[in-house]
Design a protein around this motif. Structure first.
Motif, PDB file in Angstrom:
ATOM      1  N   THR A   1     -33.843  76.345 -36.862  1.00 34.91           N
ATOM      2  CA  THR A   1     -34.551  76.434 -35.588  1.00 34.91           C
ATOM      3  C   THR A   1     -33.808  77.313 -34.585  1.00 34.91           C
ATOM      4  N   VAL A   2     -32.492  77.488 -34.772  1.00 35.07           N
ATOM      5  CA  VAL A   2     -31.726  78.395 -33.917  1.00 35.07           C
ATOM      6  C   VAL A   2     -32.247  79.820 -34.081  1.00 35.07           C
ATOM      7  N   CYS A   3     -32.665  80.164 -35.297  1.00 36.04           N
ATOM      8  CA  CYS A   3     -33.219  81.500 -35.552  1.00 36.04           C
ATOM      9  C   CYS A   3     -34.495  81.711 -34.737  1.00 36.04           C
ATOM     10  N   SER A   4     -35.319  80.665 -34.667  1.00 34.12           N
ATOM     11  CA  SER A   4     -36.561  80.742 -33.889  1.00 34.12           C
ATOM     12  C   SER A   4     -36.261  81.001 -32.422  1.00 34.12           C
ATOM     13  N   TRP A   5     -35.336  80.230 -31.862  1.00 30.69           N
ATOM     14  CA  TRP A   5     -34.958  80.412 -30.456  1.00 30.69           C
ATOM     15  C   TRP A   5     -34.390  81.807 -30.217  1.00 30.69           C
ATOM     16  N   ALA A   6     -33.450  82.213 -31.052  1.00 31.10           N
ATOM     17  CA  ALA A   6     -32.779  83.497 -30.864  1.00 31.10           C
ATOM     18  C   ALA A   6     -33.760  84.660 -30.985  1.00 31.10           C
ATOM     19  N   GLY A   7     -34.706  84.565 -31.912  1.00 25.55           N
ATOM     20  CA  GLY A   7     -35.665  85.638 -32.088  1.00 25.55           C
ATOM     21  C   GLY A   7     -36.726  85.675 -31.011  1.00 25.55           C
ATOM     22  N   SER A   8     -37.331  84.533 -30.749  1.00 28.99           N
ATOM     23  CA  SER A   8     -38.456  84.516 -29.809  1.00 28.99           C
ATOM     24  C   SER A   8     -38.025  84.806 -28.378  1.00 28.99           C
ATOM     25  N   LEU A   9     -36.798  84.418 -28.010  1.00 26.00           N
ATOM     26  CA  LEU A   9     -36.322  84.605 -26.639  1.00 26.00           C
ATOM     27  C   LEU A   9     -35.150  85.579 -26.527  1.00 26.00           C
ATOM     28  N   GLY A  10     -34.792  86.229 -27.617  1.00 26.68           N
ATOM     29  CA  GLY A  10     -33.726  87.211 -27.555  1.00 26.68           C
ATOM     30  C   GLY A  10     -32.379  86.632 -27.177  1.00 26.68           C
ATOM     31  N   CYS A  11     -32.108  85.408 -27.606  1.00 30.30           N
ATOM     32  CA  CYS A  11     -30.827  84.717 -27.342  1.00 30.30           C
ATOM     33  C   CYS A  11     -30.619  84.400 -25.853  1.00 30.30           C
ATOM     34  N   LYS A  12     -31.697  84.331 -25.095  1.00 29.66           N
ATOM     35  CA  LYS A  12     -31.593  84.023 -23.668  1.00 29.66           C
ATOM     36  C   LYS A  12     -31.887  82.543 -23.417  1.00 29.66           C
ATOM     37  N   ASN A  13     -31.500  82.045 -22.250  1.00 28.66           N
ATOM     38  CA  ASN A  13     -31.801  80.661 -21.874  1.00 28.66           C
ATOM     39  C   ASN A  13     -33.284  80.371 -22.046  1.00 28.66           C
ATOM     40  N   GLY A  14     -33.601  79.243 -22.648  1.00 32.71           N
ATOM     41  CA  GLY A  14     -34.993  78.864 -22.829  1.00 32.71           C
ATOM     42  C   GLY A  14     -35.143  77.949 -24.026  1.00 32.71           C
ATOM     43  N   ILE A  15     -36.383  77.626 -24.345  1.00 29.51           N
ATOM     44  CA  ILE A  15     -36.700  76.686 -25.418  1.00 29.51           C
ATOM     45  C   ILE A  15     -37.724  77.320 -26.350  1.00 29.51           C
ATOM     46  N   SER A  16     -37.530  77.135 -27.630  1.00 30.22           N
ATOM     47  CA  SER A  16     -38.491  77.642 -28.603  1.00 30.22           C
ATOM     48  C   SER A  16     -38.890  76.537 -29.571  1.00 30.22           C
ATOM     49  N   VAL A  17     -40.133  76.564 -29.968  1.00 26.88           N
ATOM     50  CA  VAL A  17     -40.667  75.612 -30.946  1.00 26.88           C
ATOM     51  C   VAL A  17     -40.896  76.351 -32.256  1.00 26.88           C
ATOM     52  N   ILE A  18     -40.468  75.760 -33.338  1.00 29.78           N
ATOM     53  CA  ILE A  18     -40.831  76.284 -34.646  1.00 29.78           C
ATOM     54  C   ILE A  18     -41.775  75.277 -35.300  1.00 29.78           C
ATOM     55  N   ALA A  19     -42.934  75.768 -35.696  1.00 22.44           N
ATOM     56  CA  ALA A  19     -43.926  74.913 -36.357  1.00 22.44           C
ATOM     57  C   ALA A  19     -44.356  75.613 -37.636  1.00 22.44           C
ATOM     58  N   GLY A  20     -43.722  75.236 -38.719  1.00 23.25           N
ATOM     59  CA  GLY A  20     -44.073  75.754 -40.029  1.00 23.25           C
ATOM     60  C   GLY A  20     -44.443  74.576 -40.903  1.00 23.25           C
ATOM     61  N   THR A  21     -43.819  74.460 -42.067  1.00 26.75           N
ATOM     62  CA  THR A  21     -44.040  73.281 -42.891  1.00 26.75           C
ATOM     63  C   THR A  21     -43.645  72.029 -42.114  1.00 26.75           C
ATOM     64  N   GLY A  22     -42.531  72.115 -41.381  1.00 26.14           N
ATOM     65  CA  GLY A  22     -42.094  71.052 -40.466  1.00 26.14           C
ATOM     66  C   GLY A  22     -42.157  71.550 -39.035  1.00 26.14           C
ATOM     67  N   SER A  23     -41.625  70.788 -38.096  1.00 29.74           N
ATOM     68  CA  SER A  23     -41.633  71.221 -36.696  1.00 29.74           C
ATOM     69  C   SER A  23     -40.390  70.718 -35.983  1.00 29.74           C
ATOM     70  N   ILE A  24     -39.939  71.503 -35.004  1.00 30.10           N
ATOM     71  CA  ILE A  24     -38.749  71.156 -34.232  1.00 30.10           C
ATOM     72  C   ILE A  24     -38.691  72.062 -33.013  1.00 30.10           C
ATOM     73  N   ALA A  25     -38.111  71.577 -31.938  1.00 31.68           N
ATOM     74  CA  ALA A  25     -37.892  72.384 -30.747  1.00 31.68           C
ATOM     75  C   ALA A  25     -36.394  72.481 -30.492  1.00 31.68           C
ATOM     76  N   TYR A  26     -35.959  73.644 -30.034  1.00 31.68           N
ATOM     77  CA  TYR A  26     -34.529  73.874 -29.780  1.00 31.68           C
ATOM     78  C   TYR A  26     -34.402  74.777 -28.562  1.00 31.68           C
ATOM     79  N   GLY A  27     -33.365  74.520 -27.766  1.00 34.95           N
ATOM     80  CA  GLY A  27     -33.146  75.370 -26.606  1.00 34.95           C
ATOM     81  C   GLY A  27     -31.698  75.443 -26.200  1.00 34.95           C
ATOM     82  N   GLN A  28     -31.391  76.461 -25.410  1.00 36.03           N
ATOM     83  CA  GLN A  28     -30.067  76.611 -24.812  1.00 36.03           C
ATOM     84  C   GLN A  28     -30.235  76.896 -23.320  1.00 36.03           C
ATOM     85  N   TYR A  29     -29.303  76.343 -22.552  1.00 36.92           N
ATOM     86  CA  TYR A  29     -29.325  76.573 -21.109  1.00 36.92           C
ATOM     87  C   TYR A  29     -27.915  76.360 -20.559  1.00 36.92           C
TER      88      TYR A  29
END
Length: 324
Positions: A103-131
């Protein structure tokens, strides 16, 4: 040279980029989940995928400055963490890579490693963020305990809806005939053999039923569409939980994005997710994903190495991703 690996429940994507943001190689291989493949086979597949990626760029392992390897289920069993950390070690220098949850890959890709939260919803689901140097996650408990809003969850809800349509517990919509036609059944209960049988019990195969639910929703099945609305609310609940765990000050707007097969090419899911974010009224700013997760992993590798790509390099990478 920075290597990113995004390991998922059904496939693994690899990307190698350089400091100028140029894509040197890409590769897609099978899942490297130790839960489904076992550690020996998962490690073999991971090493093979990394080796193929580097070979495409004529890059020796020693020339990889840093790598981030996102692995499914990482951090969800303390006893297996050392073994997961060691998976790339036969090919990569242990001082020049880090493993983590995919899920770190999802956050880093979708937000360009910036502060924020990203959700990955594939076979499973999880949310991850950094601030502000803090990190947090919510969800990702697996299909039996949770994974609300995932493809598996949508499939399970869709199958339940079909059963209720078949029994007459609810009005029949387009989903009913779609399922009968796709599975080639004339007796509704024969679906049980398809789902509980050997192939149906495979997590990734089961999750593919979510595509049928999506087709039904697009065909005007309001009950199928309601499943996606519930899925979006469940995912936003995870986003809200991550926000609280990150102790983001009240009134502070925070970017939110996503990745994963549930969102890919599905305007219905994206629209429902954006609507649920707005209704949450918690200061979420929806952002379209900047990069796919494997490139997010490569960008995070550069950040971990203390050599984050500059704006010019990031623009170069975006242009190449768009062209691809």
């Amino acid at each position: 040279m920075f290597l990113g690996v995004d390991g998922g429940g059904t496939k693994t994507a690899y990307a190698l980029i350089d400091i100028a943001g140029r894509i040197r190689a890409r590769h897609v291989g099978p899942s490297v989940s130790h839960l489904s493949e076992g550690f020996a086979r998962a490690t073999e597949l991971l090493i093979g995928g990394i080796g193929t990626t580097l070979a495409k760029a004529a890059c020796a392992p020693a020339n990889v400055t840093f790598a981030f390897v996102g692995l499914p289920s990482y951090g969800e069993d303390s006893a297996t963490t050392p073994a997961m950390d060691a998976m790339p070690s036969s090919l990569l220098d242990a001082t020049r890579y880090r493993c983590g949850n995919d899920t770190v890959c999802s956050w880093a890709g979708s937000l360009g490693c910036k502060n924020g939260i990203s959700v990955i919803a594939g076979t499973g689901s999880i949310a991850y963020g950094q601030y502000a140097g803090r990190e947090a996650r919510a969800g990702g408990w697996g299909e039996i305990i949770g994974d609300e809003g995932s493809a598996y969850w949508i499939a399970r809800e869709g199958l339940n809806l079909f059963s209720r349509m078949s029994d007459g517990r609810t009005q029949r919509g387009p989903l009913y005939e779609l399922v009968r036609a796709r599975f080639g059944i004339s007796i509704d209960l024969d679906l049980c053999a398809r789902i509980y049988g050997e192939s149906g019990s495979v997590r990734s195969v089961f999750a593919q039923f979510a595509v049928l639910v999506h087709e039904a929703a697009k065909a005007g099945d309001t009950q199928a569409a309601a499943i996606f609305e519930r899925a979006a609310r469940e995912l936003v609940d995870c986003v809200a939980a991550v926000r609280r765990s990150l102790s983001i000050p009240s009134g502070t707007s925070i970017p939110v994005s996503h990745s994963g097969g549930v969102f890919n090419g599905a305007a219905l899911t994206c629209d429902a997710f954006r609507s649920a974010l707005e209704h949450a009224n918690l200061g979420f700013e929806y952002r379209s994903p900047l990069y796919s997760p494997e490139f997010g992993a490569a960008l995070y590798a550069a950040q971990l190495a203390g050599q984050p790509l500059d704006d010019t390099a990031l623009n170069t990478l975006r242009e190449q991703c768009s062209a691809a």
